[in-house]
Structure formats: C-alpha cells, structure tokens
Design an enzyme around this catalytic site. Sequence first.
Site, PDB file in Angstrom:
ATOM      1  N   GLU A  56     -33.321 -47.080 -43.827  1.00 11.22           N
ATOM      2  CA  GLU A  56     -33.296 -47.761 -42.521  1.00 11.22           C
ATOM      3  C   GLU A  56     -32.939 -46.765 -41.394  1.00 11.22           C
ATOM      4  OE1 GLU A  56     -30.050 -50.596 -42.310  1.00 11.22           O
ATOM      5  OE2 GLU A  56     -30.908 -51.634 -40.580  1.00 11.22           O
ATOM      6  N   CYS A 111     -32.053 -54.147 -44.998  1.00 15.27           N
ATOM      7  CA  CYS A 111     -30.602 -54.132 -45.204  1.00 15.27           C
ATOM      8  C   CYS A 111     -29.941 -55.520 -45.163  1.00 15.27           C
ATOM      9  CB  CYS A 111     -29.974 -53.152 -44.207  1.00 15.27           C
ATOM     10  SG  CYS A 111     -28.417 -52.482 -44.810  1.00 15.27           S
ATOM     11  N   LYS A 145     -36.545 -56.262 -38.043  1.00 14.86           N
ATOM     12  CA  LYS A 145     -35.396 -56.837 -38.764  1.00 14.86           C
ATOM     13  C   LYS A 145     -34.954 -58.152 -38.102  1.00 14.86           C
ATOM     14  CE  LYS A 145     -30.810 -55.291 -40.372  1.00 14.86           C
ATOM     15  NZ  LYS A 145     -29.824 -54.194 -40.247  1.00 14.86           N
TER      16      LYS A 145
HETATM   17  N1  LIG Z   1     -27.468 -51.875 -41.923  1.00 16.94           N
HETATM   18  C1  LIG Z   1     -27.130 -53.078 -42.332  1.00 16.94           C
HETATM   19  O1  LIG Z   1     -27.832 -54.056 -42.137  1.00 16.94           O
HETATM   20  C2  LIG Z   1     -25.803 -53.167 -43.042  1.00 16.94           C
HETATM   21  C3  LIG Z   1     -25.560 -54.499 -43.707  1.00 16.94           C
HETATM   22  C4  LIG Z   1     -24.130 -54.669 -44.119  1.00 16.94           C
HETATM   23  O2  LIG Z   1     -23.286 -53.860 -43.783  1.00 16.94           O
HETATM   24  C5  LIG Z   1     -23.769 -55.832 -44.936  1.00 16.94           C
HETATM   25  O3  LIG Z   1     -24.584 -56.727 -45.102  1.00 16.94           O
HETATM   26  O4  LIG Z   1     -22.628 -55.863 -45.426  1.00 16.94           O
END
Ligand SMILES: NC(=O)CCC(=O)C(=O)O
Length: 262
Positions: free
Chosen positions: A42, A146, A111
């Site tokens: 990401e 993510c 996202k």
């Molecule tokens: N980059 C992200 O979306 C991190 C997600 C996260 O830290 C979590 O779901 O816990």
Amino acid sequence: MKFSLCQMDIVPGDPEANRKRVQEWIESTVQNENPDTIVLPEMWTTAYTLPQLEEIADHDGEPSRSFLQQLAQQHDVNLIAGSVANKKEDGIYNTAIVIDRKGNAVYEYDKAHLVPMLDEPQYLQGGKKRPEVFELEGLKIGLIICYDLRFPEIIRPLALDEAQALFIVAEWPEARANHWENLQIARAIENQMYVLSANRIGNYNGVEFSGRSMVVNPWGDVLEKGSQHKEEVITTTLDLEKVKQVRKDVPIFESRVPHLYD
Ligand SMILES: NC(=O)CCC(=O)C(=O)O
C-alpha cells in the site's frame, strides 16, 4: 499462475526514490523468480506522509500508472501494483492500480474504509464504490487495501461474484499483527478462496509495520508467511482445484439464506 509478493520498506515522502526502488524490485524479482504477477504494498510512493500528500501525491494516477505500464510491458509481467496517494478533483484517494503484462490498465480501486488509527480520514477521501472482481489471465481476483480487511461486508460480494483469490495490499502496523494474521485466515475460510497479501516493513512516525505478508489457501492453511523485519519476496503458485474442492466439501454458498441477512 505464479505470484511474487514484495514485502518492501518505503522511503517516506520521496516518490522518485520509491519509483527507483520499485523498478529495481521488479527487475530483480523477474530475474530471480520469473513470476507471472508481482504484488506491491500500500502507498508505496509516499508511505503515510499524510501532511505532505497535497504536494507529492499522484494526479489522476499519474505518473505511477504510466511508470507501471512501461515496466509491465518491458518485463512481460502483470502488476497488482499496490496503491498510491492519488489526487482527484475532490481530494486525495488511496488508489490501487492493476496493470497486465501488455501494459493495459486493467483495474483501479479507491480504498473504501479509511483507517482512523493512522489519521487517514483527516487527509484522504474514501472510495465511493465497492471493489469488483477483475481477471488476470483467467483468474478471478478481488483486491482490497489494508483496513478493508476488517470489513467482511465488502469481501463476501467478491466471493459471490466467483473470485478465486483475494489480494490485500497493506501498511499494517505491528501493534495489531495478530489481527492481520487471523483476519486473513478468517477471510480465506469464510469465502473459501486464496488470500495473498503484500505488507510493508520498517518504521514511520513512531509506527512499526509488521511485514508477515501471507499466502493462505481456501481451507485456511497458511502456506507462506514473510518475516517481521526483513525485506523479502514470497513466491507461490495457486492450485485452483483446491478452491473447487473446498467449495464442494463444505458447500456454504448453497447453504446461504440471503433473506435473513438484510
Ligand atoms: N494502512 C491501514 O489501513 C492500516 C490498518 C490498521 O492499522 C488496522 O486495521 O489495524
């Protein structure tokens, strides 16, 4: 199809340096592993340098899209090219990009779920559409970014649309590494599909990122897991018969009662 997952560190706030690194990663991965498809993490152009994104984000996917198209074509490899900070008319999005080996832009996804723990809602716009299934060389693929992993609601429709594999591009922190691992196994079991992920390693702004990129089969077995601190490439092939077999042995899609779910 052979996949290589790139578990990289990212230079904060320096897209030019990261493009150079990604070019080197793609060149060496093609040379050493000869995959059909390479997967990046990401926000690999900038990392989470959110206050700087107004200046350093892409504009409508450029220059990242053209850069990736050129690399895909040159190296004859498909790219599930992670995501980049991407300025559009109404704000900055976290946009995943997929390019096929001929250099065609196959799919893009913004996202949908913005992660409060990393301040995304203060700086980014959430995507307006749910992810859709796309194909690379006949394989039906879902792709999320993510924090989306925590929302089974957007993953189930991908399985109902016959996705055989779910890819996750990530910058997931070490602080919640047990969620990272267990949610991937859960999504694989409940949707009876492969789950493959590329997570970054390293630190930024006091946050340590957890690596541990994974390959989970549709039965929930962890076939591959990256280390916590090391940059590495994980290469795997998928047995699509396994998707069919698991869906036959435990026929959850036939047992669903959709009218109870609204
Ligand atoms: N980059 C992200 O979306 C991190 C997600 C996260 O830290 C979590 O779901 O816990």
